[in-house]
Write a protein that holds these residues in place. Structure first.
Motif, PDB file in Angstrom:
ATOM      1  N   GLU A 141      27.087 -63.132  95.865  1.00  0.00           N
ATOM      2  CA  GLU A 141      27.510 -62.780  97.205  1.00  0.00           C
ATOM      3  C   GLU A 141      28.512 -61.528  96.701  1.00  0.00           C
ATOM      4  N   PRO A 142      27.803 -60.078  97.036  1.00  0.00           N
ATOM      5  CA  PRO A 142      29.312 -58.758  96.404  1.00  0.00           C
ATOM      6  C   PRO A 142      30.759 -59.341  97.399  1.00  0.00           C
ATOM      7  N   GLY A 143      30.092 -59.407  98.872  1.00  0.00           N
ATOM      8  CA  GLY A 143      31.525 -59.174  99.504  1.00  0.00           C
ATOM      9  C   GLY A 143      32.666 -59.886  99.419  1.00  0.00           C
ATOM     10  N   ARG A 144      31.991 -61.073  98.567  1.00  0.00           N
ATOM     11  CA  ARG A 144      32.485 -62.249  98.937  1.00  0.00           C
ATOM     12  C   ARG A 144      33.817 -61.656  97.540  1.00  0.00           C
ATOM     13  N   LEU A 145      33.381 -61.224  96.278  1.00  0.00           N
ATOM     14  CA  LEU A 145      33.504 -61.152  95.150  1.00  0.00           C
ATOM     15  C   LEU A 145      34.171 -59.369  95.191  1.00  0.00           C
ATOM     16  N   MET A 146      33.965 -58.858  95.923  1.00  0.00           N
ATOM     17  CA  MET A 146      35.113 -57.565  96.326  1.00  0.00           C
ATOM     18  C   MET A 146      35.892 -58.260  96.596  1.00  0.00           C
ATOM     19  N   ALA A 147      36.075 -59.020  97.726  1.00  0.00           N
ATOM     20  CA  ALA A 147      37.296 -59.578  98.706  1.00  0.00           C
ATOM     21  C   ALA A 147      38.514 -60.229  97.067  1.00  0.00           C
ATOM     22  N   GLY A 148      37.455 -61.243  96.465  1.00  0.00           N
ATOM     23  CA  GLY A 148      38.786 -61.242  95.156  1.00  0.00           C
ATOM     24  C   GLY A 148      39.414 -60.920  94.096  1.00  0.00           C
ATOM     25  N   LEU A 149      38.040 -59.625  94.423  1.00  0.00           N
ATOM     26  CA  LEU A 149      39.001 -58.605  93.168  1.00  0.00           C
ATOM     27  C   LEU A 149      39.772 -58.070  94.040  1.00  0.00           C
ATOM     28  N   GLN A 150      39.870 -57.643  95.193  1.00  0.00           N
ATOM     29  CA  GLN A 150      40.695 -56.574  95.995  1.00  0.00           C
ATOM     30  C   GLN A 150      42.104 -57.341  95.693  1.00  0.00           C
ATOM     31  N   ALA A 151      42.009 -59.271  95.781  1.00  0.00           N
ATOM     32  CA  ALA A 151      42.983 -59.584  96.496  1.00  0.00           C
ATOM     33  C   ALA A 151      44.067 -59.416  94.416  1.00  0.00           C
ATOM     34  N   MET A 152      43.367 -59.923  93.720  1.00  0.00           N
ATOM     35  CA  MET A 152      44.354 -59.615  92.519  1.00  0.00           C
ATOM     36  C   MET A 152      44.313 -57.927  91.819  1.00  0.00           C
ATOM     37  N   HIS A 153      43.376 -57.310  92.842  1.00  0.00           N
ATOM     38  CA  HIS A 153      44.127 -55.545  92.508  1.00  0.00           C
ATOM     39  C   HIS A 153      45.635 -55.865  92.978  1.00  0.00           C
ATOM     40  N   GLU A 154      45.909 -56.273  94.096  1.00  0.00           N
ATOM     41  CA  GLU A 154      46.772 -56.099  94.645  1.00  0.00           C
ATOM     42  C   GLU A 154      47.847 -57.500  94.100  1.00  0.00           C
ATOM     43  N   SER A 155      47.604 -58.201  93.844  1.00  0.00           N
ATOM     44  CA  SER A 155      48.823 -58.989  93.123  1.00  0.00           C
ATOM     45  C   SER A 155      48.558 -58.211  92.444  1.00  0.00           C
ATOM     46  N   GLN A 180      21.547 -53.345  96.023  1.00  0.00           N
ATOM     47  CA  GLN A 180      22.563 -52.660  96.845  1.00  0.00           C
ATOM     48  C   GLN A 180      23.350 -52.540  97.398  1.00  0.00           C
ATOM     49  N   GLU A 181      23.199 -53.842  98.401  1.00  0.00           N
ATOM     50  CA  GLU A 181      24.214 -54.737  98.493  1.00  0.00           C
ATOM     51  C   GLU A 181      25.266 -54.695  97.621  1.00  0.00           C
ATOM     52  N   GLU A 182      25.975 -54.599  96.651  1.00  0.00           N
ATOM     53  CA  GLU A 182      26.878 -54.572  95.761  1.00  0.00           C
ATOM     54  C   GLU A 182      27.361 -53.072  95.721  1.00  0.00           C
ATOM     55  N   ARG A 183      25.960 -52.142  95.510  1.00  0.00           N
ATOM     56  CA  ARG A 183      26.587 -51.001  95.581  1.00  0.00           C
ATOM     57  C   ARG A 183      27.804 -50.453  96.950  1.00  0.00           C
ATOM     58  N   ALA A 184      26.871 -51.114  97.918  1.00  0.00           N
ATOM     59  CA  ALA A 184      27.655 -50.662  99.239  1.00  0.00           C
ATOM     60  C   ALA A 184      29.375 -51.442  98.848  1.00  0.00           C
ATOM     61  N   ALA A 185      29.361 -53.152  98.418  1.00  0.00           N
ATOM     62  CA  ALA A 185      30.339 -53.946  98.753  1.00  0.00           C
ATOM     63  C   ALA A 185      31.839 -52.920  97.696  1.00  0.00           C
ATOM     64  N   PHE A 186      30.892 -52.445  96.795  1.00  0.00           N
ATOM     65  CA  PHE A 186      31.918 -51.648  95.929  1.00  0.00           C
ATOM     66  C   PHE A 186      32.478 -50.354  96.232  1.00  0.00           C
ATOM     67  N   ALA A 187      31.705 -49.449  96.911  1.00  0.00           N
ATOM     68  CA  ALA A 187      32.316 -48.162  97.615  1.00  0.00           C
ATOM     69  C   ALA A 187      32.743 -48.954  98.719  1.00  0.00           C
ATOM     70  N   ALA A 188      32.886 -50.061  99.166  1.00  0.00           N
ATOM     71  CA  ALA A 188      33.926 -50.214 100.751  1.00  0.00           C
ATOM     72  C   ALA A 188      35.100 -50.348  99.930  1.00  0.00           C
ATOM     73  N   LEU A 189      35.117 -51.456  99.025  1.00  0.00           N
ATOM     74  CA  LEU A 189      36.373 -52.010  98.063  1.00  0.00           C
ATOM     75  C   LEU A 189      37.180 -50.301  97.975  1.00  0.00           C
ATOM     76  N   ARG A 190      35.978 -49.464  96.493  1.00  0.00           N
ATOM     77  CA  ARG A 190      36.885 -48.234  96.228  1.00  0.00           C
ATOM     78  C   ARG A 190      38.063 -47.753  97.744  1.00  0.00           C
ATOM     79  N   ALA A 191      36.916 -47.394  98.721  1.00  0.00           N
ATOM     80  CA  ALA A 191      37.911 -47.007  99.698  1.00  0.00           C
ATOM     81  C   ALA A 191      38.849 -47.812  99.940  1.00  0.00           C
ATOM     82  N   ARG A 192      38.657 -49.070 100.333  1.00  0.00           N
ATOM     83  CA  ARG A 192      40.222 -49.904 100.633  1.00  0.00           C
ATOM     84  C   ARG A 192      41.823 -49.442  99.681  1.00  0.00           C
ATOM     85  N   LEU A 193      41.066 -49.111  98.304  1.00  0.00           N
ATOM     86  CA  LEU A 193      41.377 -49.797  97.501  1.00  0.00           C
ATOM     87  C   LEU A 193      42.295 -48.329  97.666  1.00  0.00           C
ATOM     88  N   GLY A 194      41.726 -47.023  98.121  1.00  0.00           N
ATOM     89  CA  GLY A 194      42.406 -45.849  97.638  1.00  0.00           C
ATOM     90  C   GLY A 194      42.579 -45.317  96.796  1.00  0.00           C
TER      91      GLY A 194
END
Length: 631
Positions: A141-155, A180-194
């Motif tokens: 599930e892409p959104g779940r993965l990107m959430a965990g990755l974002q938390a580690m990135h911020e840590s 397609q959902e993975e690519r969308a979730a990844f693009a959203a992650l990059r946008a959030r991380l700036g």
């Protein structure tokens, strides 16, 4: 490679320039063990190994002599010889785990510092090299993965060392919609991380060799730019502090190829998941410290949450295709054990560091999910039979492979031991299939007649060694104030140990049945396949439960009735196993219940420190997963 076109593809150029690194395929038919002096090798390793293995052998021989004495009366026939062999193998398995746990218990109480100069309370060390954090995924599930990755990135950003790390999401997903959902979730992650985003995404065109091929593809394309890398499972979380200390330990010790952490299970919501995370948290450290103590620089690898030296991995860990007949032939499925063995053959040290906190994973939400995963591991571990004869492996590496194989053979061996242990008294009592009943018959009565003191002594010794690691884990928890409070206090944690032991005993017949069937299927050539895992919801409709466990229930009812017809005493003797089979459907359903898990959580039973006082990275990941927009 460029990403396939898609409506939500990330911006071009998100992948860094390639930095190829050769990763030759290794051969198992030739090879020489390299054993240079390891500066990081703990002292007195020969004595440590002699103490563990020597003690296990001595206690096993003592118990084997007692069983031989029980059987020797009129000579040992083939059935009794079978029982003796099965008992020796299974008892040796138990006693080795017990001896290792004793060593671990002493070490936990001593609170020795971690190896490789890792001191979790010291200021963070400086870094001079780059580390890649790899997350290989398959139909997750892409959104779940990107959430965990974002938390580690911020840590990591909070440590001030983010610039030394890059994240790679390495997708083997085959479903077009999910891609397609993975690519969308990844693009959203990059946008959030700036602007400070250090994340990359790659989708393989060909997912050959499964996870091992996914990792080797990254090594061959980008490995030259990163002196070390760390593999994250889809459910992995690690703190920035821990990642920095692992990277510093690797860059400071040139003889080390792998540093394995002890992941703590978190986020359990069902009864089964919370039971597993409590057991891992209370019993796990005692076992892990003991294993690390006698494995030394020949530790094993669990496939994730471990720091790896890229050059060593590229030089030594290219996996060959296994020869023979399927399912043993072909791609190495349980690749981690084999990669560890090849790294050690190549002259590199491998260490387990259970004292380093900040490493997390999630467990399966139900017994069904665990057994599905276990079936895949069963095939992978039995496949290691083709790796055991490989030239040049260190004997401890072969030991790791044997333990992995033996784990799955213990289930049918326990079943055979139970059957033979009943058959011998039945035959001596004159039972035949034309004779329906034997009034008052019980196997325990027969064995007590041979020599009651010896029989009861061996039974007590076996049970004490089975249960002692749990007791030692609980005692170690009690003497640590933080752990004691985090596990709900002395009384609640003791209740948790008792409840976990009871539930594990009820689930054991189900596990034994399924694992025995799995071994038979693997030996018959049936492939386990490769499916994604459920992460949160372990519930199943009644129809599916009946399909999966209805036959097991009927088998249990039949076995119970047959035993009752022979003797009510025999039925009582078999009750623990029969009840587990007969009640398999309600037991599995109860384990998958979130309501039961929530009730226990409210009463702080099966509590863990990470549940009562969750680390920041876990809080952040869960908050991101819960947010509809994930912002």
């Amino acid at each position: 490679m460029s990403l396939p076109p898609g409506p939500a593809a990330p911006a071009p150029g998100n992948l860094p320039p390639e930095s190829p690194l050769a990763m030759p395929v290794q051969t198992l038919a030739a090879g020489t063990l390299r054993s240079p002096p390891f500066p990081t090798r703990p002292p007195n390793m020969r004595w440590r190994r002699f103490a563990v293995i020597g003690s296990a052998v001595s206690v096993t021989l003592f118990a084997a002599y007692q069983i031989w004495w029980l059987l020797r009366g009129n000579g040992i026939d083939p059935l009794e010889g079978t029982l003796l062999v099965l008992f020796v193998l299974l008892f040796a398995w138990i006693v080795q785990a017990f001896v290792g746990a004793v060593a671990g218990f002493v070490l936990v109480l001593q609170k020795r510092p971690a190896r490789l100069g890792i001191r979790p309370r010291d200021p963070l060390p400086a870094l001079v090299s780059r580390t890649a954090l790899l997350m290989p995924i398959y139909n997750e599930e892409p959104g779940r993965l990107m959430a965990g990755l974002q938390a580690m990135h911020e840590s990591l950003a909070a440590t001030g060392r983010l610039g030394h790390f890059d994240f790679f999401v390495l997708s083997d997903t085959r479903r077009p919609q999910l891609q397609q959902e993975e690519r969308a979730a990844f693009a959203a992650l990059r946008a959030r991380l700036g602007a400070e985003a250090r994340v990359h995404y790659r989708l393989r065109d060909d997912n050959s060799e499964r996870k091992a091929g996914n990792i080797s593809d990254w090594v061959r394309r980008w490995g030259g730019a990163y002196p070390q890398f760390l593999i994250l499972d889809a459910d992995s979380l690690m703190t920035g502090d821990t990642l920095v200390r692992l990277a510093a330990a690797m860059q400071g010790h040139d003889d080390v190829a792998l540093i394995q952490t002890l992941p703590v299970i978190v986020n359990g919501s069902t009864l089964f998941a919370r039971m597993q995370q409590f057991a891992g948290r209370v019993y796990g450290p005692v076992i892990a410290y003991g294993v690390a103590w006698w494995h030394g620089a020949e530790s094993n690898y669990w496939g994730h949450n471990a720091m790896i030296r890229t050059r060593a991995f590229a030089e030594c860990a290219g996996l060959p295709e296994l020869r023979g007949v399927k399912p043993f032939a072909g791609t190495v499925l349980s690749h981690d054990f084999v990669e560890a063995a090849l790294l050690r053959r190549g002259g590199w040290a491998l260490h387990m560091i259970p004292a380093l906190a900040g490493s997390y994973e999630e467990g399966p939400p139900s017994l069904t999910d665990m057994l599905v995963r276990d079936r895949r591991w069963c095939q992978g571990n039995l496949q290691h039979g083709a790796v055991l004869p490989a030239r040049g492996l260190h004997w401890v590496s072969r030991w790791h492979l044997l333990i992995g194989i033996g784990h799955y053979f213990t289930a049918p061996m326990w079943a055979m031991l139970m059957i033979v242990g009943i058959a011998i008294p039945l035959l001596h009592a004159g039972f035949s299939f034309g004779q329906v009943s034997l009034e008052g018959f019980t196997p325990a009565g027969y064995w007590r007649e041979q020599d009651e003191d010896r029989f009861l002594g061996v039974f007590a010794l076996t049970m004490s060694m089975l249960l002692s690691p749990k007791l030692m884990g609980w005692l170690a928890t009690m003497v640590d104030p933080v752990m004691r409070r985090g596990c709900g206090g002395a009384l609640r944690s003791a209740a948790g140990v008792l409840l976990e032991t009871l539930l594990a005993a009820l689930m054991a017949p189900v596990t034994m049945y399924v694992q025995s069937r799995g071994v038979a299927e693997v030996l018959a050539g049936r492939d386990s396949g490769w499916e994604s895992q459920r992460r949160d919801d372990g519930s199943l409709p009644l129809r599916e439960l009946l399909r999966l466990y209805g036959g097991m229930t009927l088998f249990g009812i039949g076995a119970g009735l047959a035993a009752w017809m022979v003797s009510p005493a025999l039925a009582a003797w078999l009750a623990p196993v029969v009840l587990g089979l007969v009640l398999s459907i309600p037991i599995v359903a109860l384990g998958a219940s979130r309501a039961a898990g929530a009730w226990l959580r409210r009463h702080r039973v099966f509590a863990t420190p990470e549940e009562l006082a969750p680390p920041d990275v876990l809080v952040r990941a869960n908050a991101l997963r819960a947010a509809p927009s994930r912002d």
